[in-house]
Scaffold this active site. Structure first.
Site, short mmCIF file in Angstrom:
data_model
loop_
_atom_site.label_atom_id
_atom_site.label_comp_id
_atom_site.label_asym_id
_atom_site.label_seq_id
_atom_site.Cartn_x
_atom_site.Cartn_y
_atom_site.Cartn_z
N SER A 286 -37.15 21.98 32.55
CA SER A 286 -35.64 21.81 32.31
C SER A 286 -34.99 23.01 31.84
CB SER A 286 -35.42 20.50 31.05
OG SER A 286 -35.87 21.16 29.95
N ASP A 287 -33.78 23.26 32.15
CA ASP A 287 -33.04 24.35 31.56
C ASP A 287 -32.84 23.83 29.94
OD1 ASP A 287 -31.38 26.59 31.25
OD2 ASP A 287 -29.77 25.86 32.72
#
Ligand SMILES: *[C@@H]1O[C@H](CO)[C@@H](O)[C@H](O)[C@H]1NC(C)=O
Ligand SMILES: *[C@@H]1O[C@H](CO)[C@@H](O)[C@H](O)[C@H]1NC(C)=O
Length: 760
Positions: A286-287
């Site tokens: 995930s960012d």
């Protein structure tokens, strides 16, 4: 941290430091030795465990290891700052390292100091893209991974680099556009595949082993940071299926399928597991803090356990942030997600670690295990940084061949502009100072250039010099992560400085523009007193030398713009939040990029001059292509007598026999001037009308050297299914039937595509 957006300054320091600091650190460290680091896992004491056996297939080792972990141990491996498992001899690991244009300390996994005070800093990606030279992109990746692996061996970096950024540079104001290879899907896709291949340098059985692991980010259509109150944490990008398929997803698909990247990063609101359908052999991260943001800012899930469970079930394997470590155990206990799903996530991350050799014992005994401090900032690496800057620099204007300047005629040069301060060290020692005596006057004390500024002193310097070089443009105060621009003009009083200095200058005035995004410099393009304009991106550690070499003619520029340079009216009229690529005549929306926008430009995509001149001729190209359909497809659209599809039709790519559909175009390039030069041949195609397809699309490009007064031939391959198709309104790729046109420079060639349904 979850709940508040991550600190915005963490990830863009690399570009800030770009011009000055690391030049110095790079020269100071040759020839030192470092102590080897201890084994990450599987040191002598544990080498007997099955997951430590190098000869066993990786998936069996992974299965063995997962079988030994408790739920709590597993959950602490789901985050970037993964905990160790001391009872099994496994150390903690920080997954977050970055290497966008050189190993950087933007992520916590890498730190400089000791034997590794710095790393080679290549130009920011947008300039490297301007070289249109895919072998350069791959070579840079190899150098960066040498340095990354060397720093890992010395205990100062990880092996998982969350680079490159291959989002399409959709809007000229985007603060992070500088990190990307530009607006064209083919260029971005080839950049992604080439840089990733260079970084990962797969080796071993089935090329399954990795030198380092790269990551293509941010999947997908992520290209807005903070514009007039819209920020990336809350902005819900509305993107059509059509634009996703033939614009935004193209670089990611090529990154996975051609680059075989080991990881994809999903942006803030999209953890959809989609890259897996391209057979991603790797993990999805995930960012940073996006799972927390997803819960806290976007109120997408009702409890944190639901958010954790949803993310894991959607295919997320690793959370950059603490959220999954905090809430996954609760989610499993409440039955919202099964432990089996956690195992799937771990299998993906552990597989990558094993492919990196992290479970093979002592790093020094492994391939690449001997890389050390002398492999960082080596002379060869530093010269590649110079080469990259030279290959990228774009000559935008050169009236009456004012450039190159001859060092014997122009003995005293005024160097003016706020960005001449940023590069003062380089300009003084390695740059323009090598060719001429310089008088340095900033003119603007900083890039914003507001209020009182020492413009008069710069005017005086220009009046007293044989030539004037203005180094203007932007810096990270204008365009950066969490900072989009609101207009395309030079900031503050910069334009006034350029005009005043140009009109006072005794000799020629050369305008050098530093920026990632495009600038509206129509005023300078139209001003006859501004003899030449160069765009130099953010040129990295060798930027000063490269700029000087181009201005004084030691290097003949051959870079081309990887973005459209729009006029200011574009920014005034088009909201950054409108994601649509395609024009909409009904409401006056002009569309984006050279593929869809047909309005006025300051400089078009692909623009770039040389000190010599080139002409093209098409030596060979097909005149007709027949698309055979697989199975009994398409009779509804076919002419019942001939079996050919009607001309308004477009064949689904999935129905065509794509393996038969390669075509070659041979182009002769002639250097008609009197200097050797490098030239990027850009081959565009226009489809038949009536499809809402791009009206022009780059389908192939190749860079070649051509000596003065000679000719060279280049072969450009076109994959009909990939390169000549576009997406329909449902996001389905189709090849339009009918007459297509190829464009190379001013040359055109038309050919027809028809389709035959078997059995008719
Ligand atoms: C492309 O880059 C490579 C470095 O990777 C360089 O050797 C080559 O000369 C470049 N090609 C052209 C045509 O500039
Ligand atoms: C089908 O092809 C024939 C022969 O070229 C042509 O005469 C006819 O007009 C075509 N029919 C349609 C519907 O296009």
């Amino acid at each position: 941290m979850a709940g508040s957006p991550p600190p915005p300054h963490r990830r863009n320091r690399s570009s800030l430091l770009l011009p000055v600091l690391l030049v110095l650190s790079c020269s100071a460290l040759l020839g030192q030795g470092a102590e080897a680091r201890p084994a990450f896992a599987c040191g002598k004491e544990f080498a007997h465990l099955p997951f430590c056996r190098r000869t066993m297939p990786v998936h069996n080792r992974v299965k063995d290891l997962i079988g030994r972990l408790t739920l709590q141990e597993k959950i602490r491996l789901l985050v970037n700052n993964a905990a160790g498992v001391p009872r099994l001899g496994i150390s903690g690991y920080e997954w977050w390292s970055e290497a966008l244009h050189g190993v950087s300390n933007v992520g916590p996994g890498t730190r400089f100091g000791g034997h590794f005070p710095g790393a080679t800093i290549f130009p920011q990606v947008i300039l490297t893209a301007a070289s249109f030279n895919a072998s350069l992109w791959e070579d840079i990746g190899k150098v960066v991974s040498d340095e990354g692996r060397a720093m890992y061996n010395g205990g100062q970096a990880g092996l998982t680099f969350w680079s490159p950024n291959v989002n399409i540079f959709r809007d000229p104001r985007w603060g992070r556009g500088q990190e990307t290879p530009g607006e064209d899907p083919l260029v971005a896709g080839r950049y992604a595949a080439s840089y990733v291949r260079g970084l990962q340098q797969p080796y071993g059985y089935e090329a399954n082993r990795l030198k380092v692991a790269a990551c293509c980010k941010h999947y997908t259509a992520y290209d807005l940071d903070n514009w007039k109150g819209a920020d990336r944490f809350h902005f819900n990008a509305r993107v059509t299926k059509q634009d996703l398929e033939d614009t935004f997803n193209v670089p990611f698909k090529r990154c996975v399928m051609e680059g075989k990247v080991a990881s994809v990063m999903c942006s803030y609101n999209q953890v959809d597991g989609v890259p897996t359908c391209w057979e991603l052999n790797g993990y999805i991260v995930s960012d940073c803090d996006s799972v927390g943001v997803f819960y806290n800012s976007q109120h997408y899930a009702s409890t944190p356990e639901d958010a954790a469970a949803d993310a894991i079930k959607a295919g997320l394997d690793l959370d950059c942030g603490p959220f999954l470590a905090q809430h996954t155990e609760g989610a499993v206990r409440k039955g919202k997600v099964q432990e089996l799903q956690v195992n799937y996530a771990l299998a993906n991350t552990l597989t990558v670690q094993m492919r990196l050799g992290m479970f093979d014992g002592e790093p020094s005994e492994q391939p690449f295990g001997k890389l050390g401090p002398s492999d960082v900032c080596s002379p060869a690496h530093q010269s590649l940084a110079l080469e990259a800057a030279l290959q990228g620099i774009v000559l935008l204007k050169n009236d009456r061949l004012a450039l190159p300047l001859s060092a014997s005629r122009f003995r005293t040069v005024a160097v003016v502009g706020p960005n001449s301060v940023a590069t003062a060290t380089m300009i003084g020692n390695y740059g323009i100072g090598r060719y001429a005596r310089t008088i340095h006057q900033p003119g603007c004390n900083n890039v914003p250039c507001a209020g009182n500024q020492p413009i008069d002193a710069a005017v005086t310097a220009a009046r007293e010099s044989d030539a004037t070089i203005l180094v203007m443009g932007l810096d990270q105060s204008q365009e950066a992560e969490m900072k989009d621009r609101e207009n395309l003009l030079l900031p503050g009083r910069q334009q006034e400085l350029v005009s005043k200095v140009a009109s006072a200058s005794r000799g020629p005035t050369v305008l050098v523009l530093m920026s990632g995004g495009p600038l509206d410099v129509t005023f300078a393009n139209n001003n006859p007193k501004v003899a030449a304009i160069l765009w130099v991106g953010y040129p990295g550690q060798a930027g000063g030398a490269a700029i000087a070499d181009v201005i004084f003619g030691a290097h003949n520029p051959g870079g081309k713009l990887p973005t459209t340079w729009y006029p200011e009216e574009f920014a005034a009229k088009v909201p950054m939040t409108d994601m649509a690529m395609r024009a909409d005549p009904a409401n006056g929306y002009p569309g984006r990029s050279y593929r869809f926008y047909r309005g006025p430009v300051v400089y078009p995509f692909g623009h770039g001059l040389s000190y010599t001149s080139f002409s093209h001729s098409i030596a060979h190209a097909p005149t007709a292509i027949s698309v055979n359909l697989a199975g009994r497809r398409g009779p509804a659209q076919a002419n019942s007598t001939t079996g050919r599809l009607l001309s308004a039709a477009a064949v689904r790519v999935t129905h065509a026999r794509c393996d038969e559909l390669a075509m070659d175009v041979l182009v002769d390039v002639e250097n008609t001037g009197d200097r050797d030069g490098a030239h990027a041949v850009l081959l565009f195609a226009s489809p038949p009308g009536g499809h809402r397809a791009p009206f022009r699309q780059l389908v192939a490009f190749e860079k070649l050297h051509v000596q003065a007064q000679s000719r060279a031939r280049v072969r450009l391959g076109i994959d009909v299914c990939k390169d000549l198709s576009f997406a329909d309104a449902n996001g389905i790729r189709r090849i339009p039937i009918g007459e297509h046109t190829l464009h190379i420079g001013d040359q055109k060639h038309t050919f027809s595509i028809h389709a035959a349904a078997p059995g008719l």
